[in-house]
Every structure is written in C-alpha cells, then in structure tokens.
Design a protein around this motif. Structure first.
Motif, PDB file in Angstrom:
ATOM      1  N   ILE A 134      44.488  33.338  43.989  1.00 52.86           N
ATOM      2  CA  ILE A 134      43.347  32.752  44.679  1.00 52.86           C
ATOM      3  C   ILE A 134      43.252  33.252  46.121  1.00 52.86           C
ATOM      4  CG2 ILE A 134      44.734  30.622  44.990  1.00 52.86           C
ATOM      5  CD1 ILE A 134      40.925  30.793  45.014  1.00 52.86           C
ATOM      6  N   LEU A 135      44.397  33.488  46.776  1.00 46.83           N
ATOM      7  CA  LEU A 135      44.336  33.850  48.201  1.00 46.83           C
ATOM      8  C   LEU A 135      43.569  35.154  48.408  1.00 46.83           C
ATOM      9  CD1 LEU A 135      47.925  32.845  49.362  1.00 46.83           C
ATOM     10  CD2 LEU A 135      45.799  31.568  49.652  1.00 46.83           C
ATOM     11  N   GLU A 161      50.562  36.183  43.798  1.00 49.74           N
ATOM     12  CA  GLU A 161      49.317  36.864  44.167  1.00 49.74           C
ATOM     13  C   GLU A 161      49.382  38.376  43.982  1.00 49.74           C
ATOM     14  OE1 GLU A 161      46.251  36.072  45.517  1.00 49.74           O
ATOM     15  OE2 GLU A 161      46.650  33.936  45.282  1.00 49.74           O
ATOM     16  N   ILE A 162      48.245  38.986  43.693  1.00 52.82           N
ATOM     17  CA  ILE A 162      48.224  40.445  43.694  1.00 52.82           C
ATOM     18  C   ILE A 162      48.261  40.930  45.142  1.00 52.82           C
ATOM     19  CG2 ILE A 162      47.227  40.877  41.434  1.00 52.82           C
ATOM     20  CD1 ILE A 162      44.573  41.348  42.720  1.00 52.82           C
ATOM     21  N   TYR A 163      48.973  42.023  45.308  1.00 53.29           N
ATOM     22  CA  TYR A 163      49.325  42.479  46.639  1.00 53.29           C
ATOM     23  C   TYR A 163      49.358  44.000  46.629  1.00 53.29           C
ATOM     24  CZ  TYR A 163      52.768  43.913  50.179  1.00 53.29           C
ATOM     25  OH  TYR A 163      53.419  44.551  51.208  1.00 53.29           O
ATOM     26  N   ARG A 202      39.994  41.043  47.473  1.00 53.22           N
ATOM     27  CA  ARG A 202      40.783  42.094  48.129  1.00 53.22           C
ATOM     28  C   ARG A 202      42.251  41.775  47.914  1.00 53.22           C
ATOM     29  NH1 ARG A 202      36.650  43.883  48.109  1.00 53.22           N
ATOM     30  NH2 ARG A 202      35.104  44.233  49.716  1.00 53.22           N
ATOM     31  N   LYS A 203      43.008  42.747  47.416  1.00 52.17           N
ATOM     32  CA  LYS A 203      44.445  42.506  47.239  1.00 52.17           C
ATOM     33  C   LYS A 203      45.067  42.104  48.565  1.00 52.17           C
ATOM     34  CE  LYS A 203      44.947  45.683  43.500  1.00 52.17           C
ATOM     35  NZ  LYS A 203      45.185  47.032  43.087  1.00 52.17           N
ATOM     36  N   LEU A 204      46.025  41.209  48.529  1.00 49.33           N
ATOM     37  CA  LEU A 204      46.711  40.832  49.767  1.00 49.33           C
ATOM     38  C   LEU A 204      47.425  42.052  50.346  1.00 49.33           C
ATOM     39  CD1 LEU A 204      46.274  37.806  49.179  1.00 49.33           C
ATOM     40  CD2 LEU A 204      48.685  37.451  49.651  1.00 49.33           C
ATOM     41  N   VAL A 262      53.272  39.675  44.474  1.00 52.61           N
ATOM     42  CA  VAL A 262      54.370  38.932  45.101  1.00 52.61           C
ATOM     43  C   VAL A 262      54.416  37.515  44.539  1.00 52.61           C
ATOM     44  CG1 VAL A 262      54.555  40.170  47.306  1.00 52.61           C
ATOM     45  CG2 VAL A 262      52.865  38.342  47.079  1.00 52.61           C
ATOM     46  N   LEU A 263      55.642  37.039  44.396  1.00 52.62           N
ATOM     47  CA  LEU A 263      55.867  35.658  43.961  1.00 52.62           C
ATOM     48  C   LEU A 263      56.878  35.069  44.925  1.00 52.62           C
ATOM     49  CD1 LEU A 263      55.868  33.291  41.877  1.00 52.62           C
ATOM     50  CD2 LEU A 263      57.612  34.556  40.608  1.00 52.62           C
TER      51      LEU A 263
END
Ligand SMILES: C[S@@+](CC[C@H](N)C(=O)[O-])C[C@H]1O[C@@H](n2cnc3c(N)ncnc32)[C@H](O)[C@@H]1O
Length: 270
Positions: A134-135, A161-163, A202-204, A262-263
C-alpha cells in the motif's frame, strides 16, 4: 470527481473500480486460509514469511489496523487470529468485496472508506499496524504521519512492500530493458492478462524507505526478497523463487541495492 481527493487518489480510485469489477469472482471462491494453517512456512516467499512472523505475535484481542486493505485478505486472516481488526481503503468497490467476504466467513471487522493520508481514527488507537503493498500507492510522508498518530506508543508496525533502489530502478527503466527485454518477459512474469499495476504507483525507493522508518525504532525483523524473481522471472516458479532467495541471502550486504521487496517490523517511537 470527489474534490476532496488528490489527483493521485482519484486515479487510484478509478483504477480500483474497474479492478474490483474484474474480481467479483472472488466472492464465489473459497477464502484461502492456507497461510495460517499449513505448517510449511515457504522461507523464499515474503507473504508466507510475513505470516510466519505474525503467527509469533500476540494478536489476541489486540487492536490491529490494516492500511489499504483491498479485498480484505489480511483483515480476515488477522481477525481469524483473534485480533480486533479495523481496516480501510480508498476504494468503496474493493471494500464491498472485503465486507462481503468477512460476513460470509462470520468475522466482525470494522471496514471504513478513507485515504491513508487523512485517517479518521482517534490518536493512539492501535497495537499493531500492517501495511502490505500500500505504501507505494500513497503519499508516504503524510501516511506515515497518520500511522504515527493513530498507533499507540511502541505499537508494532509491519511492512511488506515492493521496493527498488533508485540505481536498480534506473537499470529497469533503461531503453534496453524497457523496449526489448521487458515486453518479451512481461507475460512470463505476470501471466496472461494485464498486470495489476496502477499508473500512479511507484516502487518504494531507498529514500521512501528512509521516510517510512523515520518514526520507528530499530527493526525487530528485516528481510529482503525478490532479486530476479518478479523482475525477470515469475515468483510462481518455486525452484527459481528458492534460488532467488538463496542468492539474495548470499549477497546480503548488497540487499538494499538488489532487492525487489522488503519485509520488516519495527516499533513506533512516540
Ligand atoms: C496493491 S493493493 C493492496 C491491497 C492489500 N493491502 C493487499 O495487499 O491485498 C493497493 C490498495 O491500495 C488502495 N489505495 C490506493 N491509494 C490509497 C490511498 N491513498 N489510501 C488508501 N488506500 C489506497 C487501493 O484501493 C488498493 O486497494
């Protein structure tokens, strides 16, 4: 158009209206509880590892917030684990599915419609806050301000999150990858149909990660996932997903440059 929404929020809302329409079949499929029930913990998969971690947390009767809950998958699972779950999303269409699933599964969850940047919860309400995928859809600074406000002191914040490091992202968007490699691999990575990627997500980046972790204590748990998986190969190919995770572990010091996900969990400092 709802004038109280930013342009980005409005575009997310429009995208998810169609997305929810295309996913009505979820309502007639059995809900997947396997991530809670199966003893295997799939060490190579961030989602399974997130639940391996959540299952070690004391969630019984705790106030848990699910940020941007989508179709309610995590809200339902956390409620099943005994938490008192509040969950919200910008999209009324996604929430309709989430509410119907919770009713069908006999779970009481407080679902609400609101943007992450402007929550309606009172200060210091939650023991746990979960942000999964979500971020990268929201204004991180505003959302983190809200998460900080609504979390109790020392609440546990769990992020999945995808990063992508900005350098890796530049490689991803260079002409060779963008015009030649990616169009050829897209179907293999995402399968048939259009991939679930909104225009404004947008990927983090490493800067976003810094912003996200600003109000947090030292992480209690931090893992990188997806080096080649989800970029050049699909993560549904188990052999490659395992190999990918092993590769990232071997390259551990370079994780923040290489990882695609990242988790982590950390306590919120107030
Ligand atoms: C990739 S989905 C993730 C949903 C859920 N967390 C999950 O992992 O299944 C992104 C969700 O963010 C929601 N969303 C997008 N922008 C938002 C915002 N500003 N505030 C709250 N939710 C938002 C969308 O409606 C969508 O349900």
């Amino acid at each position: 158009m709802n004038t109280e929404l930013t342009e980005r929020q409005q575009r997310e809302l429009d995208y998810h209206r169609e997305h929810a329409k295309e996913h009505q079949r979820i309502l007639s499929a059995p809900f997947a509880w396997d991530v809670l029930n199966k003893p295997e913990r799939r060490w190579w998969n961030a989602y399974w590892q997130m639940y391996a971690y959540l299952l070690t947390c004391d969630l019984k009767d705790k106030q848990v917030l699910v940020v941007g809950c989508g179709f309610g998958d995590d809200a339902l699972r956390l409620s099943k684990l005994g938490a008192k779950v509040s969950a919200f999303d910008l999209s009324p269409d996604s929430l309709q599915i989430a509410k119907a699933l919770a009713t069908r599964e006999g779970l009481t969850i407080d679902f609400q419609e609101m943007p992450a940047e402007r929550m309606r919860y009172t200060d210091s309400s939650f023991d746990y806050v979960l942000a999964r995928d979500i971020l990268h859809h929201v204004d991180i600074a505003l959302t983190m301000k809200e998460i900080h406000r609504v979390a109790k002191p020392d609440a546990l914040f769990i992020v999945n999150e995808i990063y992508s490091h900005s350098i890796t992202d530049k490689i991803r968007h260079c002409a060779l990858v963008e015009k030649i490699l990616y169009p050829r691999l897209r179907k293999l990575i995402y399968g048939p149909g259009k991939p679930y990627i909104t225009e404004v997500e947008r990927k983090l980046s490493e800067m976003d990660l810094k912003e996200t972790t600003k109000p947090l204590r030292e992480p209690e748990f931090f893992k990188h996932f997806n080096f080649i998986a989800t970029r050049l190969l699909p993560d549904r190919l188990e052999f490659f997903a395992k190999l990918d995770r092993l590769l990232l572990r071997a390259l551990y010091p370079m994780g923040s440059w290489l990882a695609g996900r990242v988790l982590f969990s950390a306590r919120i400092q107030k």
